[in-house]
Design a protein around this motif. Structure first.
Motif, PDB file in Angstrom:
ATOM      1  N   GLN A   3       0.840  -1.204   0.000  1.00 37.24           N
ATOM      2  CA  GLN A   3       0.000   0.000   0.000  1.00 37.24           C
ATOM      3  C   GLN A   3       0.871   1.249   0.000  1.00 37.24           C
ATOM      4  N   GLN A   4       1.951   1.239   0.778  1.00 34.34           N
ATOM      5  CA  GLN A   4       2.861   2.390   0.838  1.00 34.34           C
ATOM      6  C   GLN A   4       3.557   2.597  -0.506  1.00 34.34           C
ATOM      7  N   GLU A   7       1.101   4.205  -2.825  1.00 37.03           N
ATOM      8  CA  GLU A   7       0.945   5.621  -2.503  1.00 37.03           C
ATOM      9  C   GLU A   7       2.140   6.432  -2.996  1.00 37.03           C
ATOM     10  N   ASN A   8       3.354   5.894  -2.828  1.00 41.89           N
ATOM     11  CA  ASN A   8       4.551   6.582  -3.322  1.00 41.89           C
ATOM     12  C   ASN A   8       4.527   6.715  -4.836  1.00 41.89           C
ATOM     13  N   ASP A  10       1.811   6.775  -6.704  1.00 41.66           N
ATOM     14  CA  ASP A  10       0.781   7.774  -7.027  1.00 41.66           C
ATOM     15  C   ASP A  10       1.303   9.193  -6.821  1.00 41.66           C
ATOM     16  N   ARG A  11       2.023   9.424  -5.734  1.00 36.81           N
ATOM     17  CA  ARG A  11       2.571  10.756  -5.472  1.00 36.81           C
ATOM     18  C   ARG A  11       3.609  11.137  -6.530  1.00 36.81           C
TER      19      ARG A  11
END
Length: 161
Positions: A3-4, A7-8, A10-11
């Motif tokens: 998940q992290q 998210e990274n 996506d950022r």
């Protein structure tokens, strides 16, 4: 953990998208639907603008490599940036070219296609990325040196100096 990483990713992609839009599509030309970005406007700054634009475009290539772009995709991105940088240095014509070529928007599209593709691809290694970015830097330095040499030659040949 996954998940992290998502998210990274996506950022990082959001940073690429925002920078690409800022450089190539930030401003709508009044009375039209055509958009330009800051990159062609940077090109109007004598001596520095095109180099700053190339540097920012290099960051998009760097982030694309971190997001898993293949060597072929990074090579196409590199070509887009080099073409825009070199032709962008031609006074007047280069600025017009910058308005229409939009290397950063092209590179974002290449990255989007790469990410959306379900086909197995080999991620570019860091050595390849280093060689590409070093090549970009050397080309920028070479073009800047050539520009400076031309300017000095013109000044020395001028009867006014």
């Amino acid at each position: 953990m996954e998940q992290q990483n998502l998210e990274n990713t996506d950022r990082a992609f959001t940073r690429v998208r925002r920078l690409s839009d800022f450089l190539d599509n930030a401003i709508t030309i009044p009375g039209t639907s055509y958009r330009i970005g800051i990159d062609p406007l940077l090109g109007l700054i004598p001596g520095l603008g095109d180099y700053l634009g190339a540097f920012l475009s290099g960051y998009i290539i760097f982030e694309s490599a971190r997001l898993g772009a293949s060597r072929a995709t990074l090579g196409r991105m590199f070509f887009n940036v080099i073409l825009e940088t070199i032709l962008g240095l031609i006074p007047g014509l280069g600025d017009i070219f910058d308005v229409f070529w939009k290397a950063n928007a092209k590179n974002r599209t290449l990255l989007e296609k790469q990410i959306a593709s379900s086909e197995k691809r080999e991620k570019a290694d860091w050595l390849f990325l280093f060689i590409l970015l070093l090549g970009l830097l050397l080309i920028i330095i070479g073009v800047a040196s050539l520009s400076l040499w031309i300017l000095v030659s013109i000044i020395q040949a001028s009867p006014f100096f």
